[in-house]
Design a protein around this motif. Structure first.
Motif, PDB file in Angstrom:
ATOM      1  N   GLY A  76      23.913 -17.513   0.923  1.00  0.00           N
ATOM      2  CA  GLY A  76      23.610 -18.650  -0.645  1.00  0.00           C
ATOM      3  C   GLY A  76      21.954 -18.312  -1.662  1.00  0.00           C
ATOM      4  N   GLY A  77      22.260 -16.785  -1.590  1.00  0.00           N
ATOM      5  CA  GLY A  77      20.605 -16.095  -2.182  1.00  0.00           C
ATOM      6  C   GLY A  77      21.569 -15.546  -3.945  1.00  0.00           C
ATOM      7  N   SER A  78      20.734 -14.957  -4.610  1.00  0.00           N
ATOM      8  CA  SER A  78      21.267 -14.416  -5.558  1.00  0.00           C
ATOM      9  C   SER A  78      21.065 -12.982  -5.473  1.00  0.00           C
ATOM     10  N   LYS A  79      20.929 -12.020  -6.725  1.00  0.00           N
ATOM     11  CA  LYS A  79      20.628 -11.131  -7.090  1.00  0.00           C
ATOM     12  C   LYS A  79      19.054 -10.506  -6.985  1.00  0.00           C
ATOM     13  N   TYR A  80      18.387 -11.436  -7.209  1.00  0.00           N
ATOM     14  CA  TYR A  80      16.376 -12.067  -7.265  1.00  0.00           C
ATOM     15  C   TYR A  80      16.414 -11.001  -5.295  1.00  0.00           C
ATOM     16  N   GLY A  81      16.796 -12.304  -4.838  1.00  0.00           N
ATOM     17  CA  GLY A  81      16.892 -12.357  -3.596  1.00  0.00           C
ATOM     18  C   GLY A  81      16.866  -9.946  -2.667  1.00  0.00           C
ATOM     19  N   VAL A  82      18.341  -9.980  -3.430  1.00  0.00           N
ATOM     20  CA  VAL A  82      18.586  -8.729  -3.077  1.00  0.00           C
ATOM     21  C   VAL A  82      17.274  -7.748  -3.811  1.00  0.00           C
ATOM     22  N   TYR A  83      17.320  -7.775  -4.755  1.00  0.00           N
ATOM     23  CA  TYR A  83      15.917  -6.531  -5.181  1.00  0.00           C
ATOM     24  C   TYR A  83      14.595  -7.035  -4.936  1.00  0.00           C
ATOM     25  N   GLY A  84      13.930  -8.111  -4.043  1.00  0.00           N
ATOM     26  CA  GLY A  84      12.911  -8.439  -3.579  1.00  0.00           C
ATOM     27  C   GLY A  84      13.131  -7.887  -1.945  1.00  0.00           C
ATOM     28  N   THR A  85      14.242  -8.173  -1.956  1.00  0.00           N
ATOM     29  CA  THR A  85      14.625  -6.908   0.031  1.00  0.00           C
ATOM     30  C   THR A  85      14.480  -5.752  -0.348  1.00  0.00           C
ATOM     31  N   THR A  86      14.716  -5.152  -1.707  1.00  0.00           N
ATOM     32  CA  THR A  86      14.573  -3.228  -1.132  1.00  0.00           C
ATOM     33  C   THR A  86      13.490  -3.809  -2.267  1.00  0.00           C
ATOM     34  N   ILE A  87      12.193  -4.226  -2.489  1.00  0.00           N
ATOM     35  CA  ILE A  87      11.015  -4.399  -2.585  1.00  0.00           C
ATOM     36  C   ILE A  87      10.009  -4.136  -1.672  1.00  0.00           C
ATOM     37  N   GLY A  88      10.695  -4.806  -0.525  1.00  0.00           N
ATOM     38  CA  GLY A  88      10.117  -5.344  -0.209  1.00  0.00           C
ATOM     39  C   GLY A  88      10.133  -4.394   1.557  1.00  0.00           C
ATOM     40  N   LEU A  89      11.220  -3.856   1.509  1.00  0.00           N
ATOM     41  CA  LEU A  89      11.720  -2.452   2.520  1.00  0.00           C
ATOM     42  C   LEU A  89       9.956  -1.314   2.304  1.00  0.00           C
ATOM     43  N   ILE A  90      10.456  -1.650   0.763  1.00  0.00           N
ATOM     44  CA  ILE A  90       9.429  -0.499   0.415  1.00  0.00           C
ATOM     45  C   ILE A  90       8.040   0.099   0.619  1.00  0.00           C
ATOM     46  N   VAL A  91       7.632  -1.375   0.025  1.00  0.00           N
ATOM     47  CA  VAL A  91       6.506  -2.034   0.195  1.00  0.00           C
ATOM     48  C   VAL A  91       6.030  -2.368   2.434  1.00  0.00           C
ATOM     49  N   GLY A  92       6.881  -2.946   2.667  1.00  0.00           N
ATOM     50  CA  GLY A  92       6.538  -2.509   4.238  1.00  0.00           C
ATOM     51  C   GLY A  92       6.936  -1.248   5.145  1.00  0.00           C
ATOM     52  N   LEU A  93       7.891  -0.404   4.447  1.00  0.00           N
ATOM     53  CA  LEU A  93       7.258   1.061   4.917  1.00  0.00           C
ATOM     54  C   LEU A  93       5.795   1.533   4.466  1.00  0.00           C
ATOM     55  N   PHE A  94       5.390   1.239   3.482  1.00  0.00           N
ATOM     56  CA  PHE A  94       4.074   2.144   3.573  1.00  0.00           C
ATOM     57  C   PHE A  94       2.768   1.040   4.042  1.00  0.00           C
ATOM     58  N   THR A  95       3.380  -0.560   4.501  1.00  0.00           N
ATOM     59  CA  THR A  95       2.042  -1.461   4.953  1.00  0.00           C
ATOM     60  C   THR A  95       1.443  -0.592   6.736  1.00  0.00           C
ATOM     61  N   PRO A  96       0.392  -0.785   6.840  1.00  0.00           N
ATOM     62  CA  PRO A  96       0.685  -0.561   8.269  1.00  0.00           C
ATOM     63  C   PRO A  96       1.046  -1.157   9.739  1.00  0.00           C
ATOM     64  N   ILE A  97       1.599  -2.699   8.787  1.00  0.00           N
ATOM     65  CA  ILE A  97       0.971  -3.555  10.313  1.00  0.00           C
ATOM     66  C   ILE A  97       2.560  -3.077  10.889  1.00  0.00           C
ATOM     67  N   PRO A  98       2.447  -3.253  12.344  1.00  0.00           N
ATOM     68  CA  PRO A  98       3.965  -3.551  12.988  1.00  0.00           C
ATOM     69  C   PRO A  98       5.317  -3.936  12.413  1.00  0.00           C
ATOM     70  N   PHE A  99       6.008  -3.521  13.195  1.00  0.00           N
ATOM     71  CA  PHE A  99       7.414  -4.229  12.282  1.00  0.00           C
ATOM     72  C   PHE A  99       7.621  -4.277  10.916  1.00  0.00           C
ATOM     73  N   GLY A 100       7.151  -3.678   9.723  1.00  0.00           N
ATOM     74  CA  GLY A 100       6.705  -4.018   8.398  1.00  0.00           C
ATOM     75  C   GLY A 100       7.513  -4.245   7.816  1.00  0.00           C
ATOM     76  N   ILE A 101       8.845  -2.603   7.724  1.00  0.00           N
ATOM     77  CA  ILE A 101       9.835  -2.396   7.446  1.00  0.00           C
ATOM     78  C   ILE A 101      10.823  -3.980   7.319  1.00  0.00           C
ATOM     79  N   LEU A 102      10.507  -4.534   9.024  1.00  0.00           N
ATOM     80  CA  LEU A 102      11.225  -5.376   8.456  1.00  0.00           C
ATOM     81  C   LEU A 102      10.308  -6.994   7.984  1.00  0.00           C
ATOM     82  N   ILE A 103      10.211  -7.199   8.051  1.00  0.00           N
ATOM     83  CA  ILE A 103       8.724  -8.437   7.337  1.00  0.00           C
ATOM     84  C   ILE A 103       9.043  -8.662   5.951  1.00  0.00           C
ATOM     85  N   GLY A 104       8.943  -7.061   5.063  1.00  0.00           N
ATOM     86  CA  GLY A 104       8.848  -6.538   4.139  1.00  0.00           C
ATOM     87  C   GLY A 104      10.053  -7.541   2.851  1.00  0.00           C
TER      88      GLY A 104
END
Length: 166
Positions: A77-105
């Motif tokens: 039930g998501g929208s394109k905003y969710g898809v865009y948010g996922t991509t942005i979250g992946l990139i941000v999560g990649l550069f965060t120093p927390i474990p599993f940041g890419i998944l949480i992002g």
């Protein structure tokens, strides 16, 4: 020159595995370039059928990678905003120093994207972000599997002809 091609091919095959989780690097295609470099050496016979089939699989997975997270988001039930948010979250999560940041992002990015789309329906936003998260996991698993198979094929083919290299 053959040693250089082997080393470069191995680097590409390993980068393909890393690229399975990074949205910036196309994992299976990068691993395929490693196979191509291995077959361009003078020792290993060029098998264009093998290279063509593995390239077709890599391109198919590359194209499918764009649809799986979106299908997961839409299915829940998501929208394109969710898809865009996922991509942005992946990139941000990649550069965060927390474990599993890419998944949480991926999850948090989809949630934020859905809340921007409709801030009143938090249950739908959570459900859609869970779908985007599952889509990302499915896509990453498929890409990782193919990139790993290509790395194994690289290693097997190298050791099959290793006596000719050295």
């Amino acid at each position: 020159m053959d040693i250089f091609l082997i080393i470069l091919g191995f680097v590409f095959a390993c980068l393909g595995i890393v690229g399975s989780f990074l949205p910036i690097l196309p994992g299976p295609i990068t691993s395929w370039v490693g196979l191509l470099l291995l077959h361009l050496t003078s020792v290993i016979p060029q098998n264009w059928t093998f290279l063509g089939i593995t390239l077709a699989i890599a391109i198919f997975i590359f194209i499918l990678d764009y649809f799986i997270p979106a299908m997961g988001t839409k299915r829940f039930g998501g929208s394109k905003y969710g898809v865009y948010g996922t991509t942005i979250g992946l990139i941000v999560g990649l550069f965060t120093p927390i474990p599993f940041g890419i998944l949480i992002g991926a999850f948090v990015g989809a949630l934020v994207g859905e809340l921007i789309y409709d801030s009143k329906d938090t249950n739908r936003a959570i459900k859609a972000s869970f779908g985007a998260f599952l889509g990302f996991l499915a896509s990453a698993t498929i890409k990782f599997s193919i990139a790993t198979v290509y790395l194994v094929l690289f290693i097997v083919k190298f050791f099959e002809y290793s006596n000719s290299f050295f």
